[in-house]
Scaffold this active site. Sequence first.
Site, PDB file in Angstrom:
ATOM      1  N   CYS A 157      33.825  84.956 113.693  1.00 15.55           N
ATOM      2  CA  CYS A 157      32.757  85.843 114.152  1.00 15.55           C
ATOM      3  C   CYS A 157      33.048  87.274 113.700  1.00 15.55           C
ATOM      4  O   CYS A 157      34.169  87.770 113.859  1.00 15.55           O
ATOM      5  CB  CYS A 157      32.663  85.773 115.674  1.00 15.55           C
ATOM      6  SG  CYS A 157      31.521  86.959 116.427  1.00 15.55           S
ATOM      7  N   ASP A 163      74.027  91.064 138.086  1.00 14.66           N
ATOM      8  CA  ASP A 163      73.800  92.445 137.640  1.00 14.66           C
ATOM      9  C   ASP A 163      73.769  93.380 138.849  1.00 14.66           C
ATOM     10  O   ASP A 163      73.106  93.101 139.856  1.00 14.66           O
ATOM     11  CB  ASP A 163      72.478  92.519 136.882  1.00 14.66           C
ATOM     12  CG  ASP A 163      72.158  93.910 136.400  1.00 14.66           C
ATOM     13  OD1 ASP A 163      72.664  94.298 135.341  1.00 14.66           O
ATOM     14  OD2 ASP A 163      71.399  94.617 137.101  1.00 14.66           O
ATOM     15  N   CYS A 179      34.515  81.921 117.842  1.00 11.95           N
ATOM     16  CA  CYS A 179      34.685  83.187 118.562  1.00 11.95           C
ATOM     17  C   CYS A 179      35.865  83.093 119.525  1.00 11.95           C
ATOM     18  O   CYS A 179      36.359  82.012 119.855  1.00 11.95           O
ATOM     19  CB  CYS A 179      33.432  83.515 119.384  1.00 11.95           C
ATOM     20  SG  CYS A 179      31.898  83.624 118.443  1.00 11.95           S
ATOM     21  N   ARG A 217      33.586  79.608 110.489  1.00  8.42           N
ATOM     22  CA  ARG A 217      34.046  80.918 110.021  1.00  8.42           C
ATOM     23  C   ARG A 217      34.167  81.877 111.200  1.00  8.42           C
ATOM     24  O   ARG A 217      33.536  81.692 112.242  1.00  8.42           O
ATOM     25  CB  ARG A 217      33.089  81.497 108.970  1.00  8.42           C
ATOM     26  CG  ARG A 217      31.686  81.765 109.471  1.00  8.42           C
ATOM     27  CD  ARG A 217      30.849  82.438 108.387  1.00  8.42           C
ATOM     28  NE  ARG A 217      29.465  82.637 108.793  1.00  8.42           N
ATOM     29  CZ  ARG A 217      29.043  83.659 109.534  1.00  8.42           C
ATOM     30  NH1 ARG A 217      29.917  84.558 109.981  1.00  8.42           N
ATOM     31  NH2 ARG A 217      27.768  83.778 109.848  1.00  8.42           N
TER      32      ARG A 217
END
Length: 489
Positions: free
Chosen positions: A65, A439, A34, A63
């Site tokens: 969630c 800049d 998870c 595997r």
Amino acid sequence: MHTDTEACVRAVKSRDARFDGVFFTAVRTTRIYCRPSCPVVPPKPENMVFHPSAASCQRAGFRACKRCRPDTSPGSPAWNVRADLVARAMRLIRDGVVDREGIPGLATRLGYSTRQIERQLLAELGAGPLALARAQRAQAARVLIETTPLPMAEIAFAAGFSSIRSFNDTVRQVFALPPGELRARATPSRDPNPPGVIVLRLPFRAPLAPSNLFGHLAATAVPGVEEWRDGAYRRTLRLPHGHGIVALSPRPDHIACRLFLTDSRDLTIAISRCRWLLDLDADPVAVDGHLRTDPLLAPLVDASPGRRVPRTVDAAEFAVRAVLGQQVSTAAARTHAARLVTAHGDPVRDPEGGLTHLFPAPEALAELDPESLALPRSRRTTLLTLLGALADGSLRLGFDSDRDEARARLLALPGFGPWTTEVIAMRALGDPDAFLPGDLGIRRAAQGLGLPSTPAALTSRAALWRPWRAYAVQYLWATEPHPVNHLPD
């Protein structure tokens, strides 16, 4: 972070979404992995084991969630911040290099042996380049399965699998469902998408301030290549197998992404480049927390937290545009770029808007007639030298670039000073510490805040902001009443 068990357990118990994608929680008893913010009741600490990547979890036999979908987590912010071998490799893998060129191609780009790359990725991520690419293919397959009506055989090859069998086996292993059932469980779209169009959500770590991000992209948009239409930033994409058009719209908890692809094999790389463009894998809490330690910068951060650095989908394109924009207004820079696009860009068809061309590749511009450029002679020389270096490969700008080496090569080109080099480092190379002390907008903002306004003194003062000076630039620029700082009407 995955090695700090105590900190990981705290994050899981508090369901802290800031750590989604930074580490993954695998549960020994259920064999499921998870994201830290998973909404289910956290397992017992003794049943948790932590992994640095989804590929590592899959490699260990876990595997994904079905509830929190950890495979859709934002990417780890480390791969955008760091510039070492592992970070550069991860950026290239995410850009689909392993699928297109294999591990030898990855090694060639990085200048290391395949064994060295394999060893370092395994040590830090618990998975080698093939496993990491396989996890990415699985996610691409899931997106195509759930959002398109493409036949499974087409999806298999579009996602980068070498066979339908490997596609079926991977989907079953990663998601614990066969491809057909994965499609059946997906929420059907009320308005089916036209052929070639893929609609998906791009996650990010909150907060996200869309004003400067989309404002900058819209205000500097090159006609024909980019546009702001119906609340979305739209642009054309040059991709390995064809071209694409993307529309990106800010939402409270995601970026709505609408992709038109001439070849669905380009899905992974298109998503990767859109995420890079919008700096979606950043960790704004860490960035803003550091910048807030400066009492003069803190009010700007508090007023609009979560500013990102607007980047580019094509580093070479941005370098060309940076030269065209030297010492001219935003409107003039857009005009110069639009002329190049009209004369040398590849035409495309946009069925949903007003985009007409891809931005021309360096190879298409390297032989252009300098007299056709409405630029001062010195800037023509700068542009043509840049194009020649990009076309012959002596200057490489991309995910695999060594940032310090790229800076040195840019500074060696005629007409390249610190401003042009640093803006390319910031927006094309993704350096989070790029800084533009010379800049004019930065100097004005610094003076207004009571910061030193001379470049040398400001650089010294800005040491407090490292390694996030590129984000400090966004906050300083935002003090100016310029269209780049506001969402278009």
